[in-house]
Design an enzyme around this catalytic site. Structure first.
Site, PDB file in Angstrom:
ATOM      1  N   ASN A  41      -6.236  -3.051   6.230  1.00 14.96           N
ATOM      2  CA  ASN A  41      -6.543  -3.266   7.639  1.00 14.96           C
ATOM      3  C   ASN A  41      -7.950  -2.824   8.009  1.00 14.96           C
ATOM      4  O   ASN A  41      -8.552  -3.379   8.930  1.00 14.96           O
ATOM      5  CB  ASN A  41      -5.512  -2.568   8.526  1.00 14.96           C
ATOM      6  CG  ASN A  41      -4.306  -3.457   8.778  1.00 14.96           C
ATOM      7  OD1 ASN A  41      -4.393  -4.677   8.648  1.00 14.96           O
ATOM      8  ND2 ASN A  41      -3.196  -2.861   9.130  1.00 14.96           N
TER       9      ASN A  41
ATOM     10  N   GLU B 293       0.854  -1.186   0.000  1.00 12.11           N
ATOM     11  CA  GLU B 293       0.000   0.000   0.000  1.00 12.11           C
ATOM     12  C   GLU B 293       0.891   1.237   0.000  1.00 12.11           C
ATOM     13  O   GLU B 293       1.761   1.375   0.861  1.00 12.11           O
ATOM     14  CB  GLU B 293      -0.897   0.033   1.243  1.00 12.11           C
ATOM     15  CG  GLU B 293      -2.014  -0.990   1.257  1.00 12.11           C
ATOM     16  CD  GLU B 293      -2.860  -0.891   2.518  1.00 12.11           C
ATOM     17  OE1 GLU B 293      -4.097  -0.892   2.391  1.00 12.11           O
ATOM     18  OE2 GLU B 293      -2.292  -0.829   3.634  1.00 12.11           O
TER      19      GLU B 293
END
Length: 285
Positions: A191, A152
Site C-alpha cells: 500500500n 504480507e
C-alpha cells in the site's frame, strides 16, 4: 502449534474470500459477522465462485460441497474459543478493531494466534489490546483472496518468530506467496507503493493533464498493470483507499498523504466504487 481450525471475523469481500481460501486448503473454518445475512451472502459468493470453477473444469461438484461443508457460519464469536488461528477482516476503523481484539483475547484459548488483515494499521496497537502480543501478527491478503497470490506477513513490536513462521506456513499451505514486513510501518509495503501511485494519478487528473480513462490506459498499456489505478480503487472500494490515506496522514502528519479534494467529493457523494454502482466510473446500467 498445528493449525487445524481457522476463524475469520468479518464476512465481507475480504473475510469471505479468506474463509474460502482456508476451506479450499483443508482447514475447518468458522466465519462470523454481526448479522447472519452477511455470512449468508459470503456463502453465496463462495458457491457462485466455485460453480464457475466447475464450469471451467477447475473444481468438481464434490470438491465444492466439501469446501462449503468445512465452513461454519455464525454470529456468535464465542465459537472462536477453540480456533487455532483467528483472522480479523472487519472495517478499517482502528477503534473498532481494538475493541474486536480485546474481545477475541478474552474468548480465544491462550495459544491461539490472532491475525489482522488490515491493509495499513498498526499491528502493535492492536496487540496492546491483548494479553498475547507475541501471538498477534498482520496477515494481509489482497482482493480477491481466492485469486491474488500475495500475503504480507507483518510483525508487530512483540510478534514472535514462532508466530511469523506459523502464519507464513498457513499462507503457503493456501498456495500463497509471502513477504515479511519486518517493521510495523504504516501501509506496510504494497500500500505504500500503490497509494503513492494513486495520489499521483488523481493529481494528474485534477491538474488537467489526463482523464482517468487515459491514466488507466497508460498504466495498463505502458506499465503492463492488469488494472489502472482508478479501476483498481473502484474495485477495492474508494472508501477504503480514503480511510487508509487519512490513517497515513494521521500517522505522519505530512501533507503528501492528504486525500485530494476530488476523492473527498466522491466520498461525500456516496460513490464508493463497484459496490455502490459508481466511483470514479459509473457501473449502473
Amino acid at each position: 502449534m498445528a493449525v487445524k481450525t481457522v476463524a475469520v471475523l468479518g464476512a465481507g469481500a475480504m473475510g469471505g474470500g479468506i474463509a474460502q481460501v482456508a476451506a479450499q486448503s483443508g482447514y475447518n473454518v468458522i466465519l462470523n459477522d454481526v448479522d447472519i445475512k452477511f455470512v449468508n451472502k459470503a456463502m453465496e459468493r463462495i458457491d457462485a465462485f466455485m460453480q464457475k470453477g466447475i464450469e471451467k473444469g477447475k473444481f468438481t461438484p464434490e470438491q465444492k460441497e466439501q469446501v462449503l461443508g468445512r465452513i461454519n457460519g455464525t454470529t456468535d464469536m464465542n465459537q472462536f474459543a477453540d480456533a487455532d488461528l483467528v483472522i480479523e477482516a472487519i472495517i478499517e476503523d482502528l477503534n473498532v478493531k481494538k475493541n474486536a481484539f480485546k474481545e477475541l483475547d478474552n474468548i480465544c484459548k491462550p495459544e491461539t494466534i490472532i491475525a489482522t488483515n488490515t491493509s495499513s494499521m498498526s499491528i502493535t496497537v492492536l496487540a496492546n489490546e491483548t494479553q498475547r502480543p507475541a501471538q498477534v501478527v498482520g496477515m494481509h491478503f489482497f482482493n480477491p483472496p481466492p485469486i491474488m497470490r500475495l500475503v504480507e506477513i507483518i510483525r508487530g513490536y512483540y510478534t514472535s518468530d514462532e508466530t511469523v513462521a506459523i502464519v507464513a506456513d498457513v499462507a503457503k499451505s493456501m498456495r500463497k506467496s509471502t513477504i515479511e514486513v519486518k517493521k510495523d510501518y504504516p501501509g506496510f509495503v504494497v500500500n505504500r507503493l500503490m497509494l503513492v501511485q494513486y495520489l499521483e494519478a488523481i493529481r494528474l487528473v485534477e491538474n488537467g493533464v489526463a482523464t482517468p480513462e487515459d491514466v488507466d490506459a497508460a498504466l495498463k498499456l505502458g506499465l503492463n498493470h492488469p488494472m489502472g489505478q482508478f479501476e483498481l480503487q473502484d474495485f477495492a472500494g474508494v472508501d477504503i483507499g480514503y480511510h487508509v490515506l487519512n490513517y497515513l496522514y494521521d500517522e505522519h502528519k505530512e501533507a503528501f498523504w492528504t486525500p485530494p479534494q476530488s476523492l473527498k467529493s466522491l466520498i461525500n457523494a456516496g460513490r464508493f466504487g463497484r459496490k455502490t454502482g459508481a466511483g470514479w466510473y459509473d457501473y449502473k446500467k
